[in-house]
Design a protein around this motif. Structure first.
Motif, PDB file in Angstrom:
ATOM      1  N   ARG A   1      -8.905   0.509  -2.445  1.00 31.02           N
ATOM      2  CA  ARG A   1      -8.818   0.749  -3.529  1.00 31.02           C
ATOM      3  C   ARG A   1      -7.434   0.507  -4.835  1.00 31.02           C
ATOM      4  O   ARG A   1      -7.025  -0.553  -5.287  1.00 31.02           O
ATOM      5  CB  ARG A   1      -8.464   2.077  -4.410  1.00 31.02           C
ATOM      6  CG  ARG A   1      -8.544   2.430  -5.781  1.00 31.02           C
ATOM      7  CD  ARG A   1      -8.830   4.214  -5.935  1.00 31.02           C
ATOM      8  NE  ARG A   1     -11.091   4.583  -5.239  1.00 31.02           N
ATOM      9  CZ  ARG A   1     -10.826   5.280  -5.632  1.00 31.02           C
ATOM     10  NH1 ARG A   1      -9.713   6.261  -5.906  1.00 31.02           N
ATOM     11  NH2 ARG A   1     -12.037   5.497  -5.387  1.00 31.02           N
ATOM     12  N   TYR A   2      -6.730   0.293  -3.033  1.00 36.12           N
ATOM     13  CA  TYR A   2      -5.026  -0.148  -3.719  1.00 36.12           C
ATOM     14  C   TYR A   2      -5.289  -2.022  -4.429  1.00 36.12           C
ATOM     15  O   TYR A   2      -4.888  -2.884  -5.080  1.00 36.12           O
ATOM     16  CB  TYR A   2      -4.050   0.021  -3.075  1.00 36.12           C
ATOM     17  CG  TYR A   2      -2.743  -0.884  -2.540  1.00 36.12           C
ATOM     18  CD1 TYR A   2      -1.812  -1.041  -3.582  1.00 36.12           C
ATOM     19  CD2 TYR A   2      -2.983  -1.884  -1.882  1.00 36.12           C
ATOM     20  CE1 TYR A   2      -0.882  -2.084  -3.989  1.00 36.12           C
ATOM     21  CE2 TYR A   2      -1.403  -2.773  -1.504  1.00 36.12           C
ATOM     22  CZ  TYR A   2      -1.664  -3.114  -2.538  1.00 36.12           C
ATOM     23  OH  TYR A   2      -0.115  -4.197  -2.436  1.00 36.12           O
TER      24      TYR A   2
ATOM     25  N   PHE B   1       2.176   1.633  -3.901  1.00 35.62           N
ATOM     26  CA  PHE B   1       1.389   2.346  -4.172  1.00 35.62           C
ATOM     27  C   PHE B   1       1.466   3.097  -3.830  1.00 35.62           C
ATOM     28  O   PHE B   1       1.056   4.377  -4.737  1.00 35.62           O
ATOM     29  CB  PHE B   1      -0.344   1.055  -3.855  1.00 35.62           C
ATOM     30  CG  PHE B   1      -1.643   1.884  -4.704  1.00 35.62           C
ATOM     31  CD1 PHE B   1      -1.589   2.008  -6.155  1.00 35.62           C
ATOM     32  CD2 PHE B   1      -2.092   2.529  -4.358  1.00 35.62           C
ATOM     33  CE1 PHE B   1      -2.565   2.488  -6.827  1.00 35.62           C
ATOM     34  CE2 PHE B   1      -3.216   3.507  -4.413  1.00 35.62           C
ATOM     35  CZ  PHE B   1      -3.546   2.837  -6.108  1.00 35.62           C
ATOM     36  N   LEU B   2       1.477   3.954  -2.431  1.00 37.75           N
ATOM     37  CA  LEU B   2       0.660   5.859  -3.161  1.00 37.75           C
ATOM     38  C   LEU B   2       1.981   6.603  -3.161  1.00 37.75           C
ATOM     39  O   LEU B   2       2.011   7.712  -4.140  1.00 37.75           O
ATOM     40  CB  LEU B   2       0.531   6.081  -0.975  1.00 37.75           C
ATOM     41  CG  LEU B   2      -0.601   5.325  -0.803  1.00 37.75           C
ATOM     42  CD1 LEU B   2      -0.663   5.824   0.908  1.00 37.75           C
ATOM     43  CD2 LEU B   2      -1.838   6.036  -0.784  1.00 37.75           C
TER      44      LEU B   2
ATOM     45  N   GLU C   1       2.373   4.606  -7.101  1.00 35.86           N
ATOM     46  CA  GLU C   1       1.857   4.533  -8.733  1.00 35.86           C
ATOM     47  C   GLU C   1       0.764   6.036  -7.951  1.00 35.86           C
ATOM     48  O   GLU C   1       0.501   6.949  -9.036  1.00 35.86           O
ATOM     49  CB  GLU C   1       0.446   3.877  -8.242  1.00 35.86           C
ATOM     50  CG  GLU C   1       1.196   2.079  -8.854  1.00 35.86           C
ATOM     51  CD  GLU C   1       1.675   2.326 -10.186  1.00 35.86           C
ATOM     52  OE1 GLU C   1       0.815   2.890 -11.278  1.00 35.86           O
ATOM     53  OE2 GLU C   1       2.516   1.644 -10.245  1.00 35.86           O
ATOM     54  N   ARG C   2       0.539   6.763  -6.861  1.00 32.32           N
ATOM     55  CA  ARG C   2      -0.057   8.337  -7.384  1.00 32.32           C
ATOM     56  C   ARG C   2       0.493   8.701  -7.031  1.00 32.32           C
ATOM     57  O   ARG C   2       0.891  10.019  -6.512  1.00 32.32           O
ATOM     58  CB  ARG C   2      -1.154   7.886  -5.565  1.00 32.32           C
ATOM     59  CG  ARG C   2      -2.593   6.543  -5.670  1.00 32.32           C
ATOM     60  CD  ARG C   2      -3.325   7.229  -6.837  1.00 32.32           C
ATOM     61  NE  ARG C   2      -3.742   8.358  -6.833  1.00 32.32           N
ATOM     62  CZ  ARG C   2      -3.875   9.347  -7.598  1.00 32.32           C
ATOM     63  NH1 ARG C   2      -4.793   8.422  -8.523  1.00 32.32           N
ATOM     64  NH2 ARG C   2      -5.026  10.226  -7.199  1.00 32.32           N
TER      65      ARG C   2
ATOM     66  N   ASP D   1     -15.066  -3.950  -5.506  1.00 28.32           N
ATOM     67  CA  ASP D   1     -14.060  -2.401  -4.803  1.00 28.32           C
ATOM     68  C   ASP D   1     -14.718  -1.674  -4.259  1.00 28.32           C
ATOM     69  O   ASP D   1     -15.726  -1.204  -4.356  1.00 28.32           O
ATOM     70  CB  ASP D   1     -13.527  -1.794  -6.094  1.00 28.32           C
ATOM     71  CG  ASP D   1     -12.854   0.103  -5.827  1.00 28.32           C
ATOM     72  OD1 ASP D   1     -12.584   0.137  -4.950  1.00 28.32           O
ATOM     73  OD2 ASP D   1     -12.326   0.741  -6.583  1.00 28.32           O
TER      74      ASP D   1
ATOM     75  N   SER E   1     -13.606   1.213  -1.800  1.00 29.52           N
ATOM     76  CA  SER E   1     -12.602   2.075  -1.287  1.00 29.52           C
ATOM     77  C   SER E   1     -14.462   2.896  -1.826  1.00 29.52           C
ATOM     78  O   SER E   1     -14.554   3.964  -0.670  1.00 29.52           O
ATOM     79  CB  SER E   1     -12.699   2.815  -2.776  1.00 29.52           C
ATOM     80  OG  SER E   1     -13.308   2.957  -3.961  1.00 29.52           O
TER      81      SER E   1
ATOM     82  N   TRP F   1      -8.115   4.811  -0.431  1.00 24.81           N
ATOM     83  CA  TRP F   1      -7.581   4.416  -1.061  1.00 24.81           C
ATOM     84  C   TRP F   1      -6.527   3.010  -0.854  1.00 24.81           C
ATOM     85  O   TRP F   1      -6.015   2.263  -1.384  1.00 24.81           O
ATOM     86  CB  TRP F   1      -6.112   5.389  -0.715  1.00 24.81           C
ATOM     87  CG  TRP F   1      -6.104   6.514  -1.785  1.00 24.81           C
ATOM     88  CD1 TRP F   1      -6.023   8.220  -1.387  1.00 24.81           C
ATOM     89  CD2 TRP F   1      -6.517   6.627  -3.224  1.00 24.81           C
ATOM     90  NE1 TRP F   1      -6.682   8.598  -2.405  1.00 24.81           N
ATOM     91  CE2 TRP F   1      -6.819   7.771  -3.840  1.00 24.81           C
ATOM     92  CE3 TRP F   1      -6.165   5.559  -4.490  1.00 24.81           C
ATOM     93  CZ2 TRP F   1      -6.375   8.158  -4.893  1.00 24.81           C
ATOM     94  CZ3 TRP F   1      -6.663   6.534  -5.571  1.00 24.81           C
ATOM     95  CH2 TRP F   1      -6.664   7.308  -5.959  1.00 24.81           C
TER      96      TRP F   1
ATOM     97  N   TYR G   1       1.200  -1.357  -0.172  1.00 24.42           N
ATOM     98  CA  TYR G   1       0.290   0.076  -0.138  1.00 24.42           C
ATOM     99  C   TYR G   1       0.772   0.819   0.278  1.00 24.42           C
ATOM    100  O   TYR G   1       0.576   2.167  -0.941  1.00 24.42           O
ATOM    101  CB  TYR G   1      -1.064  -0.072   1.383  1.00 24.42           C
ATOM    102  CG  TYR G   1      -1.365   0.920   1.266  1.00 24.42           C
ATOM    103  CD1 TYR G   1      -2.463   1.264   1.069  1.00 24.42           C
ATOM    104  CD2 TYR G   1      -1.573   1.384   2.672  1.00 24.42           C
ATOM    105  CE1 TYR G   1      -2.920   3.136   1.400  1.00 24.42           C
ATOM    106  CE2 TYR G   1      -2.215   3.053   2.768  1.00 24.42           C
ATOM    107  CZ  TYR G   1      -3.042   3.956   2.176  1.00 24.42           C
ATOM    108  OH  TYR G   1      -3.841   5.157   2.449  1.00 24.42           O
TER     109      TYR G   1
ATOM    110  N   SER H   1      -4.952  -4.228  -7.326  1.00 22.14           N
ATOM    111  CA  SER H   1      -3.700  -4.772  -7.262  1.00 22.14           C
ATOM    112  C   SER H   1      -4.554  -6.673  -6.953  1.00 22.14           C
ATOM    113  O   SER H   1      -3.605  -7.253  -7.539  1.00 22.14           O
ATOM    114  CB  SER H   1      -3.175  -4.578  -6.603  1.00 22.14           C
ATOM    115  OG  SER H   1      -3.819  -5.111  -5.048  1.00 22.14           O
TER     116      SER H   1
END
Length: 414
Positions: free
Chosen positions: A197-198, A129-130, A133-134, A208, A210, A194, A126, A202
């Motif tokens: 959503r991750y 990912f933040l 990706e974000r 989902d 989220s 988030w 996670y 993934s």
């Protein structure tokens, strides 16, 4: 021919650590440690090396348990310094940097230690990912991660999110709301949203969820953005004693904030390679991995150059602005804000953070007639709603847009 001055105090190190003594001493010097402080670090290195040698242990056997055993014997022997893991951390860090084959565990939080490996892996993915990706800033990741950790510990301690439902998410938000402030719950909801959503993106879960982490609303004060005006900015700059290395650094930091409207983290993240003196440009790494090249004003360039030539210590660190005390390292976002607050104290004005200089620049541009679109470009704001907050500052211009209050006709019925 004059003899070269010794770089570091002479401390003889024998045993398993002897091969790393010279490089350790060089690192102490590069990081700005005073000679007396270097002696202490080198002496504890020598003592630890003799202890390993007495037990017929090699460096590879300096495990976490061995370090605790060494510290216990050191405390029992009556030593008054280097008695804790924290005091020995610099030696362990530099030994690892010198290539020593240490077998020390990586630092983990108490919350992560209480979770299973599955949950730790989930949070590690996670966080990655933040960041990747974000493009979330490190400070934001630091705010989201413990909150996501609370959700995982409460609802998926084994790291498996399959049993989590929308009702589970709602229940977690309600429990959080009963124990914490509205602002904290709002960040908790974003962190959980988030995380879910991750997990979906993934492939960890099929659904989902989220959207189940609903945005948290609540009444909170909405004051006008505070900004540092030209007079206050001049007072902050005037409070810096540019005859000293600290004053030259602080002056350059505050002037960069005031003239370019950078965020504290952006100033802290400036590298020597970001300064293009020939082109008169500055590379800024902002939020979301955004990279911008800004014009380098002459006064800002002169201030930074003055600090680099007559204030910045000699070190292999490529950060522009460094701390004053050893170990010499890059300023952090909090360090930049601390410089501004300290200048406020010296100037005798109410304390503000580094962001107030950014707001102050926006207010000056707005009063000079610059449209919000241009202000947003200068401050590198992507969202128009964020830029529109600066319009609330200029109350005089907003008053010109207000409709006159209707008055009842004189002499008529009321």
């Amino acid at each position: 021919m004059t003899r070269a001055k010794k770089r570091t105090p002479a401390v003889r190190v024998s045993g398993p650590l002897a091969a790393y003594a010279d490089e350790f001493a060089d690192q102490l010097t590069e990081r700005g440690y005073a000679p007396s402080t270097q002696v202490g670090h080198l002496q504890v290195m020598a003592h630890c090396s003799r202890w390993l040698q007495a037990h017929e242990w090699g460096l590879a056997e300096l495990t976490d348990e061995r370090v605790e055993e060494y510290l216990a014997e050191r405390r029992a022997a009556g030593y008054s310094s280097f008695r804790s893991r924290a005091s020995l951390a610099r030696l362990m860090e530099m030994l690892a940097g010198c290539g020593a084959p240490l077998k020390l565990p990586t630092a983990t939080t108490s919350a992560a230690m209480s979770m299973g490996s599955g949950a730790q892996g989930l949070l590690a993915g996670y966080a990655q990912f933040l960041r990747e990706e974000r493009g979330v800033a490190a400070s934001t990741v630091a705010a989201y991660l413990p909150r996501a950790g609370r959700f995982v510990a409460d609802c998926a301690a084994d790291g498996d999110l399959h049993p989590v439902t929308a009702a589970t998410v709602s229940g977690a938000l309600l429990r959080e709301a009963g124990a914490r402030s509205t602002a904290s719950v709002r960040v908790f909801a974003i962190a959980v949203r988030w995380l879910l959503r991750y997990a979906h993106l993934s492939g960890l879960v099929e659904t989902d969820l989220s959207a189940a982490a609903l945005p948290v609303t609540g009444r909170s004060p909405s004051p006008l953005p505070t900004g540092v005006g030209p007079a206050a900015a001049a007072a902050l700059l005037g409070s810096c004693d540019r005859r000293t290395a600290a004053g030259r650094r602080d002056y350059a930091v505050i002037l960069t904030l005031a003239r370019l409207g950078l965020r504290a983290g952006e100033v802290a993240g400036l590298r020597l390679d970001d300064l293009d003196w020939r082109a008169g440009q500055l590379t800024v790494r902002g939020k979301g991995h955004r990279i911008d090249r800004l014009p380098l004003p002459a006064d800002v360039g002169q201030a930074i150059a003055g600090y680099l030539h007559r204030g910045r210590p000699v070190t292999p660190d490529r950060a522009v602005f460094l701390t004053l005390s050893a170990p010499r390292r890059a300023l952090t976002r909090r360090g930049v804000s601390w410089i501004v607050r300290s200048a406020c104290t010296r100037a005798g004005i109410p304390p503000v953070g580094a962001h107030a200089l950014r707001h102050g620049l926006a207010r000056q541009l707005l009063r000079a007639g610059a449209p919000l679109s241009e202000i947003g470009q200068l401050l590198r704001q992507q969202a128009e709603i964020t830029v529109s907050r600066y319009a609330r500052v200029d109350v005089d211009r907003l008053a010109a847009l207000a409709m006159p209050w209707p008055c009842p006709p004189s002499g008529g019925d009321r």
